[in-house]
Design a protein around this motif. Structure first.
Motif, PDB file in Angstrom:
ATOM      1  N   ALA A   7     -14.808  -3.463  15.990  1.00 57.65           N
ATOM      2  CA  ALA A   7     -14.483  -4.667  15.487  1.00 57.65           C
ATOM      3  C   ALA A   7     -16.041  -5.760  15.447  1.00 57.65           C
ATOM      4  CB  ALA A   7     -13.400  -5.103  15.370  1.00 57.65           C
ATOM      5  N   LEU A   8     -15.861  -6.409  16.318  1.00 61.00           N
ATOM      6  CA  LEU A   8     -16.599  -7.066  17.337  1.00 61.00           C
ATOM      7  C   LEU A   8     -18.371  -7.069  16.513  1.00 61.00           C
ATOM      8  CD1 LEU A   8     -17.785  -9.675  18.407  1.00 61.00           C
ATOM      9  CD2 LEU A   8     -18.466  -7.766  21.055  1.00 61.00           C
ATOM     10  N   MET A   9     -18.706  -5.486  16.523  1.00 59.43           N
ATOM     11  CA  MET A   9     -20.449  -5.017  16.258  1.00 59.43           C
ATOM     12  C   MET A   9     -20.366  -5.690  14.204  1.00 59.43           C
ATOM     13  SD  MET A   9     -22.946  -3.915  16.930  1.00 59.43           S
ATOM     14  CE  MET A   9     -24.802  -3.406  16.545  1.00 59.43           C
ATOM     15  N   VAL A  10     -19.167  -4.815  13.833  1.00 63.28           N
ATOM     16  CA  VAL A  10     -18.512  -5.019  12.313  1.00 63.28           C
ATOM     17  C   VAL A  10     -19.295  -6.304  11.671  1.00 63.28           C
ATOM     18  CG1 VAL A  10     -17.523  -4.620  10.827  1.00 63.28           C
ATOM     19  CG2 VAL A  10     -17.160  -2.945  12.339  1.00 63.28           C
ATOM     20  N   ALA A  14     -16.133 -14.637  19.379  1.00 60.38           N
ATOM     21  CA  ALA A  14     -15.444 -14.851  21.033  1.00 60.38           C
ATOM     22  C   ALA A  14     -14.206 -15.645  21.214  1.00 60.38           C
ATOM     23  CB  ALA A  14     -16.034 -15.406  22.289  1.00 60.38           C
ATOM     24  N   LYS A  15     -13.664 -16.706  20.458  1.00 61.37           N
ATOM     25  CA  LYS A  15     -12.570 -16.966  20.833  1.00 61.37           C
ATOM     26  C   LYS A  15     -12.148 -16.189  20.429  1.00 61.37           C
ATOM     27  CE  LYS A  15     -10.360 -21.905  21.071  1.00 61.37           C
ATOM     28  NZ  LYS A  15     -10.231 -22.652  20.240  1.00 61.37           N
ATOM     29  N   LYS A  16     -11.721 -16.448  19.428  1.00 61.16           N
ATOM     30  CA  LYS A  16     -11.312 -16.014  17.803  1.00 61.16           C
ATOM     31  C   LYS A  16     -10.795 -14.890  18.996  1.00 61.16           C
ATOM     32  CE  LYS A  16     -10.252 -19.500  14.904  1.00 61.16           C
ATOM     33  NZ  LYS A  16      -8.992 -19.442  14.820  1.00 61.16           N
ATOM     34  N   MET A  17     -11.513 -13.788  18.779  1.00 62.14           N
ATOM     35  CA  MET A  17     -11.553 -12.012  18.831  1.00 62.14           C
ATOM     36  C   MET A  17     -11.109 -11.801  20.490  1.00 62.14           C
ATOM     37  SD  MET A  17     -12.478 -10.772  16.247  1.00 62.14           S
ATOM     38  CE  MET A  17     -12.666  -9.048  17.068  1.00 62.14           C
ATOM     39  N   ARG A  18     -11.084 -12.677  21.114  1.00 58.68           N
ATOM     40  CA  ARG A  18     -10.454 -12.957  22.637  1.00 58.68           C
ATOM     41  C   ARG A  18     -11.147 -11.999  23.749  1.00 58.68           C
ATOM     42  NH1 ARG A  18      -4.546 -14.801  22.852  1.00 58.68           N
ATOM     43  NH2 ARG A  18      -4.443 -15.153  20.105  1.00 58.68           N
ATOM     44  N   VAL A  19     -12.580 -12.334  23.419  1.00 56.51           N
ATOM     45  CA  VAL A  19     -13.785 -11.460  24.094  1.00 56.51           C
ATOM     46  C   VAL A  19     -14.354 -12.540  24.806  1.00 56.51           C
ATOM     47  CG1 VAL A  19     -13.422  -9.429  23.099  1.00 56.51           C
ATOM     48  CG2 VAL A  19     -15.264 -11.197  21.804  1.00 56.51           C
ATOM     49  N   PRO A  20     -15.179 -12.026  25.889  1.00 56.07           N
ATOM     50  CA  PRO A  20     -16.012 -13.050  26.390  1.00 56.07           C
ATOM     51  C   PRO A  20     -16.928 -13.696  25.483  1.00 56.07           C
ATOM     52  CG  PRO A  20     -15.759 -11.008  27.773  1.00 56.07           C
ATOM     53  CD  PRO A  20     -14.673 -10.877  26.945  1.00 56.07           C
ATOM     54  N   SER A  57     -20.526 -13.922  26.709  1.00 54.72           N
ATOM     55  CA  SER A  57     -20.862 -12.834  26.977  1.00 54.72           C
ATOM     56  C   SER A  57     -21.253 -11.715  26.290  1.00 54.72           C
ATOM     57  CB  SER A  57     -20.948 -13.278  28.604  1.00 54.72           C
ATOM     58  OG  SER A  57     -19.496 -12.317  28.639  1.00 54.72           O
ATOM     59  N   ALA A  58     -19.730 -10.806  25.777  1.00 57.45           N
ATOM     60  CA  ALA A  58     -19.896  -9.965  25.448  1.00 57.45           C
ATOM     61  C   ALA A  58     -21.019  -9.952  24.047  1.00 57.45           C
ATOM     62  CB  ALA A  58     -18.516  -9.408  25.303  1.00 57.45           C
ATOM     63  N   VAL A  59     -20.186 -11.308  23.587  1.00 54.48           N
ATOM     64  CA  VAL A  59     -20.798 -11.444  21.924  1.00 54.48           C
ATOM     65  C   VAL A  59     -22.676 -11.621  22.363  1.00 54.48           C
ATOM     66  CG1 VAL A  59     -20.626 -13.280  19.993  1.00 54.48           C
ATOM     67  CG2 VAL A  59     -18.292 -12.372  21.067  1.00 54.48           C
ATOM     68  N   HIS A  60     -22.562 -12.728  22.965  1.00 58.55           N
ATOM     69  CA  HIS A  60     -23.998 -12.800  23.039  1.00 58.55           C
ATOM     70  C   HIS A  60     -24.967 -11.838  23.455  1.00 58.55           C
ATOM     71  CE1 HIS A  60     -27.927 -15.711  23.720  1.00 58.55           C
ATOM     72  NE2 HIS A  60     -27.422 -15.051  25.314  1.00 58.55           N
ATOM     73  N   GLY A  61     -24.848 -10.786  24.436  1.00 53.62           N
ATOM     74  CA  GLY A  61     -25.089  -9.389  24.616  1.00 53.62           C
ATOM     75  C   GLY A  61     -25.321  -8.402  23.141  1.00 53.62           C
ATOM     76  N   VAL A  62     -23.838  -8.709  22.354  1.00 51.72           N
ATOM     77  CA  VAL A  62     -24.364  -8.098  21.190  1.00 51.72           C
ATOM     78  C   VAL A  62     -26.008  -8.046  20.226  1.00 51.72           C
ATOM     79  CG1 VAL A  62     -23.757  -7.046  19.133  1.00 51.72           C
ATOM     80  CG2 VAL A  62     -22.082  -6.463  21.178  1.00 51.72           C
ATOM     81  N   VAL A  63     -25.742  -9.813  20.338  1.00 52.39           N
ATOM     82  CA  VAL A  63     -26.715 -10.619  19.637  1.00 52.39           C
ATOM     83  C   VAL A  63     -28.379 -10.378  19.743  1.00 52.39           C
ATOM     84  CG1 VAL A  63     -27.166 -12.980  18.759  1.00 52.39           C
ATOM     85  CG2 VAL A  63     -24.892 -12.256  18.449  1.00 52.39           C
ATOM     86  N   THR A  64     -28.112 -10.636  20.861  1.00 53.83           N
ATOM     87  CA  THR A  64     -29.646 -10.754  21.814  1.00 53.83           C
ATOM     88  C   THR A  64     -30.101  -8.884  22.438  1.00 53.83           C
ATOM     89  OG1 THR A  64     -28.621 -10.816  24.207  1.00 53.83           O
ATOM     90  CG2 THR A  64     -29.908 -12.261  23.247  1.00 53.83           C
ATOM     91  N   PHE A  65     -29.323  -7.804  21.925  1.00 52.85           N
ATOM     92  CA  PHE A  65     -29.379  -6.288  22.101  1.00 52.85           C
ATOM     93  C   PHE A  65     -30.194  -6.213  21.130  1.00 52.85           C
ATOM     94  CE2 PHE A  65     -29.656  -2.378  22.198  1.00 52.85           C
ATOM     95  CZ  PHE A  65     -29.901  -1.300  23.396  1.00 52.85           C
TER      96      PHE A  65
END
Ligand code: FES
Length: 167
Positions: free
Chosen positions: A34-37, A58-64, A66-74
């Motif tokens: 879901a996060l990637m989508v 991140a807040k809405k998906m209850r994930v750190p 850093s996890a969201v930032h990691g995907v966006v920067t990768f």
């Protein structure tokens, strides 16, 4: 005395962005990956994924965050700022690097007054670098709005930039 509440991620976004993100999240949150989508859809629909938007997801998906930032920067597909009308990406793979892409970048900087990672002030052109796009035999390669342009000749290159700045 009343204390001012600490700013939350909701306050960092305008109502339109929040509504767009809420709709995207509601539609995709139960899907696998879901996060990637959700980030993909955000990039497509909103045009970028800013840091406040990353914090909100991140807040809405209850994930750190850093996890969201990691995907966006990768993934180079994502941007944290709106892109210009056109995007030129300079291939930084070995063949293109050796084949003259650094010189093209220097020329582009001179012609646009903007740096890699920036958009010209008129919103016309965004300049980025990318990894090998698989057209090494045509080095030096740039992509223009996702179209691969190979064998870019330094003497023809200013025309290409001029066209992008004017069209
Ligand atoms: S190195 Fe540029 S396309 Fe492969």
């Amino acid at each position: 005395m009343t204390e001012t509440p600490a700013p939350t991620t909701e306050h960092e976004l305008c109502e339109n962005k929040r509504a767009a993100l809420d709709a995207i999240i509601a539609q995709h949150r139960d899907r696998p990956g879901a996060l990637m989508v959700i980030l993909n859809e955000t990039q497509k629909q909103v045009g970028y994924v800013s840091e406040p938007m990353q914090r909100y997801v991140a807040k809405k998906m209850r994930v750190p965050v850093s996890a969201v930032h990691g995907v966006v920067t990768f993934y180079s597909f994502f941007t944290t700022q709106p892109r210009g009308k056109h995007t030129i990406k300079f291939c930084m793979g070995t063949a293109c690097y050796v084949g003259g892409v650094p010189q093209l970048i220097e020329k582009a900087k001179q012609l646009t007054g903007s740096d890699i990672g920036q958009t010209t002030p008129d919103g016309q052109l965004t300049m980025e670098v990318c990894r090998c796009v698989g057209a090494c035999s045509q080095a030096p390669v740039v992509t223009v709005d996702d179209e691969v342009v190979g064998r870019v000749k330094p003497n023809k290159f200013p025309q290409l930039i001029k066209k992008l700045l004017e069209s």
